[in-house]
Design a protein around this motif. Structure first.
Motif, PDB file in Angstrom:
ATOM      1  N   UNK A   1      76.021  -4.321 106.672  1.00 39.35           N
ATOM      2  CA  UNK A   1      77.418  -3.875 106.746  1.00 39.35           C
ATOM      3  C   UNK A   1      77.765  -3.625 108.210  1.00 39.35           C
ATOM      4  N   UNK A   2      78.951  -4.050 108.612  1.00 42.94           N
ATOM      5  CA  UNK A   2      79.382  -3.875 109.989  1.00 42.94           C
ATOM      6  C   UNK A   2      80.758  -3.218 110.014  1.00 42.94           C
ATOM      7  N   UNK A   3      80.908  -2.200 110.843  1.00 44.40           N
ATOM      8  CA  UNK A   3      82.168  -1.456 110.906  1.00 44.40           C
ATOM      9  C   UNK A   3      83.015  -1.892 112.100  1.00 44.40           C
ATOM     10  N   UNK A   4      84.315  -1.999 111.848  1.00 42.38           N
ATOM     11  CA  UNK A   4      85.311  -2.234 112.882  1.00 42.38           C
ATOM     12  C   UNK A   4      86.373  -1.151 112.791  1.00 42.38           C
ATOM     13  N   UNK A   5      87.032  -0.811 113.887  1.00 46.47           N
ATOM     14  CA  UNK A   5      88.143   0.135 113.777  1.00 46.47           C
ATOM     15  C   UNK A   5      89.313  -0.513 113.061  1.00 46.47           C
ATOM     16  N   UNK A   6      90.043   0.268 112.256  1.00 39.38           N
ATOM     17  CA  UNK A   6      91.214  -0.260 111.588  1.00 39.38           C
ATOM     18  C   UNK A   6      92.410  -0.296 112.530  1.00 39.38           C
ATOM     19  N   UNK A   7      93.427  -1.100 112.215  1.00 37.56           N
ATOM     20  CA  UNK A   7      94.584  -1.239 113.111  1.00 37.56           C
ATOM     21  C   UNK A   7      95.285   0.079 113.420  1.00 37.56           C
ATOM     22  N   UNK A   8      95.504   0.927 112.424  1.00 30.82           N
ATOM     23  CA  UNK A   8      96.229   2.170 112.667  1.00 30.82           C
ATOM     24  C   UNK A   8      95.422   3.129 113.519  1.00 30.82           C
ATOM     25  N   UNK A   9      94.131   3.196 113.304  1.00 25.72           N
ATOM     26  CA  UNK A   9      93.283   4.073 114.107  1.00 25.72           C
ATOM     27  C   UNK A   9      93.186   3.558 115.532  1.00 25.72           C
ATOM     28  N   UNK A  10      93.252   2.242 115.726  1.00 24.82           N
ATOM     29  CA  UNK A  10      93.249   1.689 117.081  1.00 24.82           C
ATOM     30  C   UNK A  10      94.493   2.108 117.850  1.00 24.82           C
ATOM     31  N   UNK A  11      95.674   2.007 117.244  1.00 31.26           N
ATOM     32  CA  UNK A  11      96.889   2.351 117.987  1.00 31.26           C
ATOM     33  C   UNK A  11      96.974   3.849 118.244  1.00 31.26           C
ATOM     34  N   UNK A  12      96.278   4.636 117.430  1.00 29.92           N
ATOM     35  CA  UNK A  12      96.290   6.081 117.619  1.00 29.92           C
ATOM     36  C   UNK A  12      95.343   6.514 118.732  1.00 29.92           C
ATOM     37  N   UNK A  13      94.630   5.568 119.323  1.00 26.92           N
ATOM     38  CA  UNK A  13      93.662   5.865 120.375  1.00 26.92           C
ATOM     39  C   UNK A  13      94.102   5.252 121.702  1.00 26.92           C
ATOM     40  N   UNK A  14      95.397   4.941 121.810  1.00 26.03           N
ATOM     41  CA  UNK A  14      95.937   4.287 122.993  1.00 26.03           C
ATOM     42  C   UNK A  14      97.310   4.853 123.348  1.00 26.03           C
ATOM     43  N   UNK A  15      97.731   4.600 124.585  1.00 24.27           N
ATOM     44  CA  UNK A  15      99.119   4.825 124.976  1.00 24.27           C
ATOM     45  C   UNK A  15      99.771   3.453 125.147  1.00 24.27           C
ATOM     46  N   UNK A  16     100.874   3.210 124.466  1.00 23.53           N
ATOM     47  CA  UNK A  16     101.529   1.905 124.477  1.00 23.53           C
ATOM     48  C   UNK A  16     102.736   1.919 125.412  1.00 23.53           C
ATOM     49  N   UNK A  17     102.665   1.138 126.473  1.00 25.09           N
ATOM     50  CA  UNK A  17     103.813   1.003 127.367  1.00 25.09           C
ATOM     51  C   UNK A  17     104.353  -0.422 127.360  1.00 25.09           C
ATOM     52  N   UNK A  18     103.968  -1.228 126.353  1.00 24.40           N
ATOM     53  CA  UNK A  18     104.371  -2.641 126.323  1.00 24.40           C
ATOM     54  C   UNK A  18     105.147  -2.996 125.056  1.00 24.40           C
ATOM     55  N   UNK A  19     104.583  -2.700 123.891  1.00 26.87           N
ATOM     56  CA  UNK A  19     105.206  -3.132 122.639  1.00 26.87           C
ATOM     57  C   UNK A  19     106.354  -2.221 122.204  1.00 26.87           C
ATOM     58  N   UNK A  20     106.217  -0.920 122.453  1.00 35.70           N
ATOM     59  CA  UNK A  20     107.267   0.008 122.064  1.00 35.70           C
ATOM     60  C   UNK A  20     107.387   0.201 120.572  1.00 35.70           C
ATOM     61  N   UNK A  21     106.379  -0.209 119.824  1.00 33.78           N
ATOM     62  CA  UNK A  21     106.408  -0.085 118.364  1.00 33.78           C
ATOM     63  C   UNK A  21     104.981   0.023 117.858  1.00 33.78           C
ATOM     64  N   UNK A  22     104.672   1.117 117.213  1.00 35.15           N
ATOM     65  CA  UNK A  22     103.332   1.284 116.644  1.00 35.15           C
ATOM     66  C   UNK A  22     103.043   0.189 115.609  1.00 35.15           C
ATOM     67  N   UNK A  23     104.046  -0.129 114.825  1.00 36.55           N
ATOM     68  CA  UNK A  23     103.851  -1.147 113.794  1.00 36.55           C
ATOM     69  C   UNK A  23     103.565  -2.514 114.403  1.00 36.55           C
TER      70      UNK A  23
END
Length: 345
Positions: A128-150
Motif C-alpha cells: 500500500x502506498x500513500x499520497x496526499x489528497x488534493x484538499x489536504x495539499x491545498x491546505x498546506x500551501x499559500x496560493x498566489x496564482x490560481x485564486x481558487x482552492x477548488x
C-alpha cells in the motif's frame, strides 16, 4: 497473508535514528546526496521487515523516504516556490510557514515511483502506498496564482492521478489518499472535495483508499480534539458521499476516539480500515483492547470488509513503541479472526 481481517498501518512509521532525528514529525536527514539515498533505501527495507515480523499483512513504505506526508510530494512539483513562504492556518488548527504557489503546477517526473518499485522488489506481501489528497495539499500551501482552492485542487487531482497510475504500474496494490482536511472543511468536501478525489483515482485498476483521521499525536491536534465534545460526528457529514464514490476503502480513527462506531453504517458496502491503535500515546495497547474495537466495528461492517489498522501515522513515536503497537494490532486481529472462524458450540 491473512485474507480475513488483513492488518495494515494508516501511514508513517518512525525513522531509524541513523537516518533522521527521532521523535519528530519533521525529521532532519542525517545524510546528503548518495549517502542519503542509500540510507533511505536501507530504512525502507528495514521498515518492510519490521512490519512483516509484526504480522502486518498489507505493508507500506512507512514513509521512510519522505520527510512529510504532504510537503515531500509538493517539493517535486513545478509552480511552487519554497523560498517564498507565507504563514497560513493549517486545517483551522495551527499556524505554519508554507511555500507559495507562484505558477501553474505540474509534475515533470515521478515522485515516489522508484521507491515503490524498490519496495515491491523486497516484499511478497500486498503493498500500500500513500499520497496526499488534493484538499489536504491545498491546505498546506499559500496560493498566489490560481485564486481558487477548488481550481488548485483539481490541478493537483490530475497530477496525483498521473502518479497513482505509475505507482500501480510499479506493483502497488493499494493507493491511499490522505485527506485529514475532510474532517474540517465540510462544505468544500461536499461541493468539490470528493469529486476531486474521484478525479485522482480515475482509471486506476488497483484498489484505492482514503484515510481521514483526526491527525498526528501533536499538541495542536490533541487540543483540538478536546473541543469536539463527547461525540465526534465529523465523519457523519461526508461518509454518505464516500459511500457513493468509486473509492474502495475508507480509513477512520476509532481507538480512544469519541467517534460513534455506528457511523460506519453510513459507508456500508465499502471496505473499512478501522483504526484500532492510538498514535497519540506511548502506551502500547493490549491485544484485547484492539480486539474490543474490532468486535465493536463488526456490528456495522461485514468481516470480509474489515481491515484492522492504526488511527494515523506513528512517525513521532519511538521505534520500540511503534513495534509494540504493530504487534498488538496483529495479535488483536488474530483473536477476532479466531472467533469468527471458530463456530460457537
Amino acid at each position: 497473508m491473512n485474507s480475513l481481517l488483513p492488518t495494515s498501518t494508516a501511514g508513517s512509521l518512525p525513522k531509524p535514528s541513523w537516518l533522521a532525528e527521532p521523535g519528530q514529525l519533521w525529521s532532519a536527514w542525517r545524510w546528503q546526496d548518495d549517502e542519503l539515498l542509500e540510507s533511505k533505501r536501507d530504512a525502507l527495507r528495514l521498515s518492510l521487515h519490521e512490519q512483516e515480523s509484526a504480522g502486518i499483512d498489507l505493508v507500506s513504505d512507512g514513509e521512510q523516504t519522505r520527510q512529510h506526508f504532504v510537503t515531500t510530494f509538493i517539493e517535486h512539483l513545478d509552480g511552487v516556490d519554497f523560498e517564498t513562504r507565507q504563514t497560513v492556518r493549517i486545517r483551522d488548527r495551527y499556524d505554519a510557514s508554507v511555500p507559495t504557489v507562484v505558477g501553474a503546477v505540474s509534475r515533470e517526473k515521478p515522485v515516489f515511483v522508484e521507491d515503490a518499485a524498490f519496495a515491491r522488489q523486497h516484499t511478497d506481501r500486498q503493498l500500500k502506498w500513500a499520497l496526499p489528497g488534493p484538499m489536504t495539499m491545498i491546505d498546506t500551501l499559500y496560493d498566489s496564482y490560481y485564486g481558487s482552492r477548488e481550481k488548485l485542487a483539481w490541478e493537483f487531482a490530475g497530477i496525483l492521478n498521473q502518479e497513482a497510475k505509475e505507482l500501480e504500474a510499479a506493483g502497488v496494490d493499494i493507493v491511499q489518499f490522505d485527506e485529514p482536511a475532510f474532517n474540517v472543511f465540510f462544505d468544500e468536501v461536499n461541493d468539490w472535495g470528493v469529486a476531486a478525489l474521484e478525479r485522482a483515482v480515475e482509471g486506476l485498476r488497483c484498489e484505492t483508499a482514503v484515510h481521514i483521521c483526526y491527525g498526528y499525536g501533536i499538541e495542536a491536534n490533541i487540543e483540538w480534539k478536546k473541543t469536539l465534545g463527547s461525540a465526534w460526528l465529523q465523519y457523519e457529514r461526508f461518509f454518505p458521499l464516500l459511500q457513493r464514490s468509486s473509492l474502495d476503502i475508507v480509513s477512520l480513527e476509532c481507538q480512544h476516539s469519541r467517534v460513534p462506531m455506528d457511523l460506519i453504517e453510513l459507508i456500508r458496502g465499502k471496505k473499512v480500515m478501522v483504526g484500532a491503535i492510538d498514535v497519540a500515546t506511548n502506551e502500547v495497547e493490549t491485544p484485547e483492547e484492539v480486539a474490543d474495537v474490532l468486535r465493536n466495528a463488526l456490528r456495522f461492517v461485514d468481516a470480509d470488509k474489515l481491515y484492522p489498522s492504526t488511527n494515523c501515522g506513528m512517525a513521532p513515536l519511538s521505534r520500540e513503541v511503534a513495534r509494540g503497537k504493530l504487534n498488538a494490532l496483529s495479535a488483536g486481529a488474530a483473536l477476532v479472526r479466531e472467533e469468527i472462524l471458530t463456530p460457537a458450540i
